[in-house]
Design an enzyme around this catalytic site. Sequence first.
Site, short mmCIF file in Angstrom:
data_model
loop_
_atom_site.label_atom_id
_atom_site.label_comp_id
_atom_site.label_asym_id
_atom_site.label_seq_id
_atom_site.Cartn_x
_atom_site.Cartn_y
_atom_site.Cartn_z
N TRP A 171 -39.45 34.00 -81.41
CA TRP A 171 -38.22 34.80 -81.54
C TRP A 171 -37.10 33.78 -81.50
CZ3 TRP A 171 -36.90 39.66 -82.69
CH2 TRP A 171 -35.59 40.06 -82.45
N ARG A 184 -43.06 40.45 -78.63
CA ARG A 184 -42.17 39.49 -77.96
C ARG A 184 -41.46 38.59 -78.96
NH1 ARG A 184 -42.74 38.63 -72.69
NH2 ARG A 184 -41.85 36.57 -72.93
N GLU A 234 -21.69 57.14 -77.67
CA GLU A 234 -22.99 56.47 -77.55
C GLU A 234 -23.95 57.30 -76.71
OE1 GLU A 234 -24.58 54.34 -78.94
OE2 GLU A 234 -26.13 53.73 -77.53
N LYS A 290 -27.57 58.77 -78.04
CA LYS A 290 -28.84 58.50 -77.33
C LYS A 290 -29.60 59.81 -77.11
CE LYS A 290 -29.45 54.97 -77.73
NZ LYS A 290 -28.43 54.53 -78.59
N HIS A 330 -8.05 70.78 -78.39
CA HIS A 330 -7.76 70.97 -79.83
C HIS A 330 -8.94 71.65 -80.53
CE1 HIS A 330 -4.12 68.65 -79.35
NE2 HIS A 330 -4.82 67.75 -78.69
C1 AGP Z 1 -29.17 53.53 -82.27
O1 AGP Z 1 -29.88 53.90 -81.12
C2 AGP Z 1 -29.96 53.78 -83.53
N1 AGP Z 1 -31.23 53.13 -83.49
C3 AGP Z 1 -29.16 53.44 -84.79
O2 AGP Z 1 -27.96 54.17 -84.76
C4 AGP Z 1 -28.78 51.95 -84.96
O3 AGP Z 1 -27.83 51.58 -83.99
C5 AGP Z 1 -28.18 51.77 -86.37
O4 AGP Z 1 -29.16 52.10 -87.32
C6 AGP Z 1 -27.67 50.34 -86.62
O5 AGP Z 1 -28.74 49.44 -86.55
P1 AGP Z 1 -28.40 47.86 -86.48
O6 AGP Z 1 -27.64 47.64 -85.22
O7 AGP Z 1 -29.73 47.20 -86.49
O8 AGP Z 1 -27.57 47.53 -87.69
#
Ligand code: AGP
Length: 613
Positions: free
Chosen positions: A73, A27, A486, A490, A509
Site C-alpha cells: 500500500w 491491507r 455526513e 452514513k 423554512h
Molecule cells: C461515502 O460513505 C460513500 N462511500 C460515497 O459517498 C463516497 O464518499 C463517494 O463515492 C466518493 O468516493 P471517493 O472519495 O473515493 O471519491
Amino acid sequence: MCGIVGYIGHRESYPIIIQGLKRLEYRGYDSAGIALLNGGLRHYKCKGKVSDLEKVSEGQNIGGSIGIGHTRWATHGIPNDVNSHPHVSQSGRLALIHNGIIENYASLKEALVRRGFHFHSDTDTEVLVNLIEDIMIGEDIGMEEGVRIALNQVVGAYAICVVDKEQPDRIVVAKKGSPLVIGIGQGEYFIASDATPFIEYTKNAVYLNEDEMAVIQLGAPLEVRSLNNNKLVDPYITKLQMDLEAIEKGGYDHFMLKEIYEQPRSIYDSLRGRLLVDRGIIQMAGLEEYKEKFLHADRIIIVACGTSWHAGLVAEYIFEDLARIPVEVEYASEFRYRNPIIGEKDVVIAISQSGETADTLAAIKLAKSKGATIFGICNVVGSSIARETHAGAYTHAGPEIGVASTKAFTAQVSVLSLIALYLGKENGTIKSSDFQRMLIELNAIPSKIERMLESDKTIREISARFKDSHNFLYLGRSYNFPVALEGALKLKEISYIHAEGYPAAEMKHGPIALIDENMPVVVIAPMISHYEKIVSNVQEVKARNGRIIAIVNKADTEIRATAEYVIEVGDTMDVFTPLLTTIPLQLLSYHIAVMRGCNVDQPRNLAKSVTVE
Ligand code: AGP
C-alpha cells in the site's frame, strides 16, 4: 499499511506465501512480490495484485522452503514494478520486505550514496536493505547484528523480514509500530502481518512487541531479542481463538467498525511528518511548492462526491475562517457539466478516497484544461486522480474496505485543516500565538477520539431505540452543518433509513413541518460560537415533540435538559469539532444497520469506488 508473509519449514514456501498474500490483500494491493531461497536468492515482483505476481512468477524457479512475500500500500513512490517489494541489496545478497514508513530515509540515503550505493526505486525500503548490507560489510558481521544496528539508526515504523543468500537457513524479522506475528508449527515457522496466512496450520503464535527482533532458523528454537540492548526475550506464545474472517477484520465484526476504531491511528498517520508541534511548523512539500498559487488565488474550488464532498464543505468553513481565501464547494458531477467559469487564478482541490471517482476525475480534467491549478487529497498513492493533479497531499488512512467512508473522511478533514492553517499563517490571517495553540490542539485530536471510542454503550442503546424509525433528521450549525449531512449519509447508505441533514436554522423554512413524535432528530451541538442559537433550534424541535438525540460536550446543561438522549464528545476548538462530532454518528449508523441485519460493509446498490458516470 502493507501485508507481509514469510515461511520457513518443511513445505514448499511459494504456495503458502501466495495464499497468505491473498488473505492480506485488504491491507494493501497496489503491488506484490516474493523472494525465495533455493540454492540462490530469487525474487519476483510487479505492480498489481497477487494474481499478477503469480503470472510473473509462472514457469520460473519458485521452489524452496524459505521465502518472504509482500503486498504493498504505497506511501513512498508510486505503485510500479521497481517500487514493489522485496527490495534486494546492491550486491544481491539480501532481500527485504517492509510494512511501515522510515521517516529519516532521505538522510540515510544520502550517506549511502556517498558510500557508493546506487538506488533504483523511490522507496524508503530500498534504503533500509542497503543500510543493513553496508553495516554487515563494514563491520564484517552477520545479518542478525546488521539488522539490529541498522534499525537503531532508523526513525519511523516498520515490520520487516530479511533473508541472506549466504545464510540460507534463517529469516530475520523486526517490529516497531507495525504489526508482525510469528506462527509456530511443527518444524516450521510462519511470519505475517496478522494470523490469517497461517491460521489453518497452527494456532500457536508469538506477537512481537515494540522494538523486538527475532531470528527464525530451521531446526532451532525461536530466538527473540530486544533491538535496543540485544538481550534475549522469552517469547510469549498465544493460542489463537479467532477464525480467518475475524482476523482479517482485526477481531471486529465488520471492516467499517474496524476502520472507525482505526481513526486515532489514521489521523495520526495523516498528520505525521507534516504537523511538527515541537518546531511549531507545518511541512507539506506539495503545498509549499504551490503556496503562491493558493495565496493569490481568485478562489479555491473544491470538487468531490459523497463523503469527500462533505469534507470539502468542512474545508470551506475552515479555509474562509482561517485563511480568508474564497472557497466554493462543487459536486463534481454537476461541476463538470454546467459549463463553469474557471480561470488561471483558480485553484481546484479534488478530494477523493479512492482517487478513481469518474465524476471527480472528469471535473479536474475540465478545470485543468482551462488553466486552473489542481491539488489532490487522495488516499491511494498513484491513483488516477492523484496522477492528474499538479500537486497534492495524500491522506495516510490505509486501505478503507468498508463501502461507507469513515476514517478517510476524518483523514481528509485533518489534512485540509493543516492546509488551511498553513495558508492562514502564510497569509498573516492567523496570529502566531493562535497558530501554535491550533497546532497543539490538532495534534491532540487522535487521543481525544481514542477516549471517545472507549465506550459506545449509550450509542448502542439509542440505536436499539430508533432502529425501526423510517426517517431521521440531522441538524448542525457552522462547522457542524457538513457533519449533519455526513451523519445522514452514513445512516442512509448502510441502514437504508431515509435521513436528511440540514443547517439547524433552516428548519423553520419548511422541514420543521416534518417534526412529530415519530421523528428522531440528531442535533450536533458542541459548545462553540452561536451555541445559544442551536439551543433555540433544539427547543423549537422539542416544542413539536421531536425525539432529540443531542451530540454535546460534557459541560453542556441546556441541551441536556431538553434532549431525550445525549452523546458526549470531547472538547476542542470550534474549527476541529467535526473531527470529534462525526465519530458518534458513524457508530450510530453502524449499530442501527447491524441491528437491522444490513450488509454493513457492502450495502445494497453501492460500490466502494464509483468509477462510472
Ligand atoms: C461515502 O460513505 C460513500 N462511500 C460515497 O459517498 C463516497 O464518499 C463517494 O463515492 C466518493 O468516493 P471517493 O472519495 O473515493 O471519491
